[in-house]
Design a protein around this motif. Structure first.
Motif, PDB file in Angstrom:
ATOM      1  N   ARG A  35       0.851  -1.190   0.000  1.00 50.68           N
ATOM      2  CA  ARG A  35       0.000   0.000   0.000  1.00 50.68           C
ATOM      3  C   ARG A  35       0.882   1.234   0.000  1.00 50.68           C
ATOM      4  N   CYS A  36       0.563   2.118  -0.894  1.00 50.32           N
ATOM      5  CA  CYS A  36       1.377   3.330  -1.031  1.00 50.32           C
ATOM      6  C   CYS A  36       1.336   4.150   0.254  1.00 50.32           C
ATOM      7  N   CYS A  39      -0.688   7.821  -1.007  1.00 51.76           N
ATOM      8  CA  CYS A  39      -2.080   7.967  -1.401  1.00 51.76           C
ATOM      9  C   CYS A  39      -2.892   6.727  -1.065  1.00 51.76           C
ATOM     10  N   ARG A  40      -2.304   5.733  -0.425  1.00 50.37           N
ATOM     11  CA  ARG A  40      -3.006   4.515  -0.019  1.00 50.37           C
ATOM     12  C   ARG A  40      -3.414   3.655  -1.195  1.00 50.37           C
TER      13      ARG A  40
END
Ligand code: ZN
Length: 79
Positions: A35-36, A39-40
């Motif tokens: 998961r980034c 920005c998720r």
């Protein structure tokens, strides 16, 4: 010795995305799904040491880095 790239590979804006999707499906590299931190978004970490943390280094990577830099600097100055 000729280190030729991929002469038959078609360059295009969609290629990296398609490539990543196909790799996900074919290699089942689910442990590389991350998961980034910016920005998720979910992305596939294809780096060798799996140290990637953002979906896009240009967008979220720089944003996160600058944010952290500011936070560190603020912590230093307020002490
Ligand atoms: Zn991101």
């Amino acid at each position: 010795m000729v280190l030729a790239g991929r002469p038959h590979a078609r360059p295009g804006p969609l290629r990296p995305v398609v490539h990543a999707a196909v790799q996900l499906l074919t290699t089942g590299a689910l442990d590389r799904i991350k998961r980034c931190g910016g920005c998720r978004f979910l992305f596939s970490d294809e780096s060798k040491n799996r140290s990637r943390r953002w979906c896009s280094m240009d967008d979220c990577g720089t944003a996160e880095k600058s944010r952290r830099y500011v936070a560190v600097r603020r912590a230093r100055t307020t002490r």
